[in-house]
Enzyme design. Structure first.
Site, mmCIF file in Angstrom:
data_model
loop_
_atom_site.group_PDB
_atom_site.id
_atom_site.type_symbol
_atom_site.label_atom_id
_atom_site.label_comp_id
_atom_site.label_asym_id
_atom_site.label_seq_id
_atom_site.Cartn_x
_atom_site.Cartn_y
_atom_site.Cartn_z
ATOM 1 N N SER A 139 0.839 -1.202 0.000
ATOM 2 C CA SER A 139 0.000 0.000 0.000
ATOM 3 C C SER A 139 0.872 1.249 0.000
ATOM 4 C CB SER A 139 -0.847 -0.016 1.283
ATOM 5 O OG SER A 139 -1.403 1.250 1.528
ATOM 6 N N TYR A 152 -2.193 -1.698 10.727
ATOM 7 C CA TYR A 152 -2.260 -1.889 9.267
ATOM 8 C C TYR A 152 -1.024 -1.291 8.604
ATOM 9 C CZ TYR A 152 -3.891 -1.512 4.434
ATOM 10 O OH TYR A 152 -3.999 -1.601 3.068
HETATM 11 N N1 LIG Z 1 -8.719 -0.501 -1.090
HETATM 12 C C1 LIG Z 1 -7.631 0.245 -0.867
HETATM 13 O O1 LIG Z 1 -7.702 1.492 -0.806
HETATM 14 C C2 LIG Z 1 -6.292 -0.414 -0.700
HETATM 15 C C3 LIG Z 1 -5.147 0.391 -0.820
HETATM 16 C C4 LIG Z 1 -3.899 -0.199 -0.668
HETATM 17 C C5 LIG Z 1 -3.803 -1.563 -0.438
HETATM 18 N N2 LIG Z 1 -4.920 -2.315 -0.335
HETATM 19 C C6 LIG Z 1 -4.763 -3.760 -0.081
HETATM 20 O O2 LIG Z 1 -5.364 -4.482 -1.125
HETATM 21 C C7 LIG Z 1 -5.780 -5.752 -0.656
HETATM 22 C C8 LIG Z 1 -7.227 -5.977 -1.034
HETATM 23 O O3 LIG Z 1 -8.002 -4.966 -0.416
HETATM 24 P P1 LIG Z 1 -9.464 -4.573 -0.926
HETATM 25 O O4 LIG Z 1 -9.548 -3.097 -0.838
HETATM 26 O O5 LIG Z 1 -9.773 -5.246 -2.202
HETATM 27 O O6 LIG Z 1 -10.337 -5.172 0.294
HETATM 28 P P2 LIG Z 1 -11.795 -5.810 0.342
HETATM 29 O O7 LIG Z 1 -12.650 -5.302 -0.747
HETATM 30 O O8 LIG Z 1 -12.230 -5.641 1.749
HETATM 31 O O9 LIG Z 1 -11.512 -7.370 0.040
HETATM 32 C C9 LIG Z 1 -10.762 -8.147 0.917
HETATM 33 C C10 LIG Z 1 -10.811 -9.587 0.457
HETATM 34 O O10 LIG Z 1 -9.940 -10.349 1.302
HETATM 35 C C11 LIG Z 1 -10.674 -11.409 1.896
HETATM 36 N N3 LIG Z 1 -10.095 -11.671 3.202
HETATM 37 C C12 LIG Z 1 -10.019 -10.830 4.284
HETATM 38 N N4 LIG Z 1 -9.422 -11.447 5.292
HETATM 39 C C13 LIG Z 1 -9.098 -12.690 4.871
HETATM 40 C C14 LIG Z 1 -8.465 -13.808 5.470
HETATM 41 N N5 LIG Z 1 -8.073 -13.773 6.744
HETATM 42 N N6 LIG Z 1 -8.272 -14.920 4.723
HETATM 43 C C15 LIG Z 1 -8.678 -14.975 3.442
HETATM 44 N N7 LIG Z 1 -9.300 -13.955 2.826
HETATM 45 C C16 LIG Z 1 -9.513 -12.841 3.533
HETATM 46 C C17 LIG Z 1 -12.127 -10.934 1.927
HETATM 47 O O11 LIG Z 1 -13.057 -11.997 1.979
HETATM 48 P P3 LIG Z 1 -13.615 -12.602 3.390
HETATM 49 O O12 LIG Z 1 -13.880 -11.418 4.281
HETATM 50 O O13 LIG Z 1 -14.824 -13.382 3.037
HETATM 51 O O14 LIG Z 1 -12.526 -13.471 3.907
HETATM 52 C C18 LIG Z 1 -12.191 -10.224 0.575
HETATM 53 O O15 LIG Z 1 -12.348 -11.183 -0.451
HETATM 54 C C19 LIG Z 1 -5.518 -5.744 0.853
HETATM 55 O O16 LIG Z 1 -4.292 -6.375 1.134
HETATM 56 C C20 LIG Z 1 -5.422 -4.270 1.180
HETATM 57 O O17 LIG Z 1 -4.644 -4.026 2.325
HETATM 58 C C21 LIG Z 1 -6.162 -1.777 -0.464
#
Ligand SMILES: NC(=O)c1ccc[n+]([C@@H]2O[C@H](COP(=O)([O-])OP(=O)(O)OC[C@H]3O[C@@H](n4cnc5c(N)ncnc54)[C@H](OP(=O)(O)O)[C@@H]3O)[C@@H](O)[C@H]2O)c1
Length: 263
Positions: A139, A152
């Protein structure tokens, strides 16, 4: 690298970036496997992406990772790309008496220990492939502490450091090590930050993942979509400015939503 005819495992594929990766990589002619904790969400994703293969698995649980490895490599021995995407981000008030030592560790177990354990589990399998890759999703917050989500931020800085070290150790192997340094994007992860951060600055997840896939195709090992590149250079040129901005966001939000715990 060639991004068709691969077999790709994506952790956390039911929402946000993971879902976008799955959808776009399927369209490019890959076999795509996704994980998630919630079976209902996996079933819903399967309805939307009928060609995707789903596995219920919690990346914070080492036993679940071992079981996932057995199942996935038995059913899909050609697996050659691992995308460590699953992650969680919470606003945390470290003065909250409910935040016990187990609870405070949750993001570390998912966002940092999870990818490290996944890599260690799948590494021998990937080593045996002619062409393989690991992509870790970090991130822009890896560049600067974010006091509103203190754990985080630590996990993403840690994952970035680990990914860079891993790349050096795998330099002479067939495995490319990518890092997607994602900027803020409009995914469910950010729902709880409404009002704290300017959503106008956030990228659309489909565009962000398209940049990530293009980066992988061009063997760009560090992929910095949108303002991630600005954050990287600003954190070097003006680290205090950036940290002060992040601190202001945290102080405002903590004062509003937690009415700061009294010691
Ligand atoms: N969105 C942003 O602004 C942003 C920015 C920088 C980095 N990121 C990173 O990008 C990645 C994806 O984020 P996102 O924004 O797409 O989040 P999201 O929409 O909340 O999706 C998260 C996904 O991860 C799964 N998950 C969560 N905990 C888990 C676990 N313990 N085991 C297996 N699966 C798990 C969730 O499904 P379940 O809850 O059903 O398990 C869901 O499919 C993350 O690593 C996040 O830190 C996001």
């Amino acid at each position: 690298m060639e991004l068709s005819n691969n077999t790709i495992l994506i952790t956390g594929g039911t929402s946000g970036f993971g879902y976008e990766f799955a959808s776009q990589l399927l369209n490019l002619g890959n076999t795509v496997l996704i994980t998630g904790r919630d079976q209902t969400r996996l079933d819903q994703t399967k309805k939307k992406l009928p060609n995707v293969h789903t596995f219920q698995s919690d990346v914070s649980n080492p036993e679940a990772i071992a079981q996932l490895f057995e199942k996935v490599t038995r059913q899909f021995p050609d697996l050659n790309i691992l995308i460590n995407n699953a992650g969680e981000m919470r606003k945390l008030n470290l003065l909250d008496p409910m935040l016990d030592p187990e609870n405070v560790n949750r993001e570390i177990a998912i966002n940092l220990s999870g990818p490290v354990r996944m890599v260690q589990q799948f590494l021998p399998h990937l080593m045996a492939k002619k062409s393989a890759a690991i992509l870790n999703v970090t991130s822009g917050i890896a560049f600067v502490p974010f006091p509103l989500s203190p754990i985080y931020g630590a996990t993403k800085s840690g994952l970035r450091a680990y990914t860079q070290a891993l790349r050096v150790q795998l330099k002479k192997t067939n495995i490319r090590v990518f890092e997607l340094v994602a900027p803020g994007a409009k995914t469910p992860l950010n729902d709880k930050f409404e009002g704290d951060v300017d959503s106008g600055m956030m990228m659309e997840p489909d565009k962000l993942i398209a940049v990530a896939i293009k980066g992988m195709m061009k063997d760009k090992l560090e992929i910095l979509p949108g303002i991630a590149v600005v954050l990287k250079y600003l954190s070097r040129i003006a680290p205090n400015f950036l940290f002060n901005q992040m601190s202001k966001v945290a102080e405002k939000s903590l004062a509003q939503s937690f009415q700061l715990a009294v010691l």
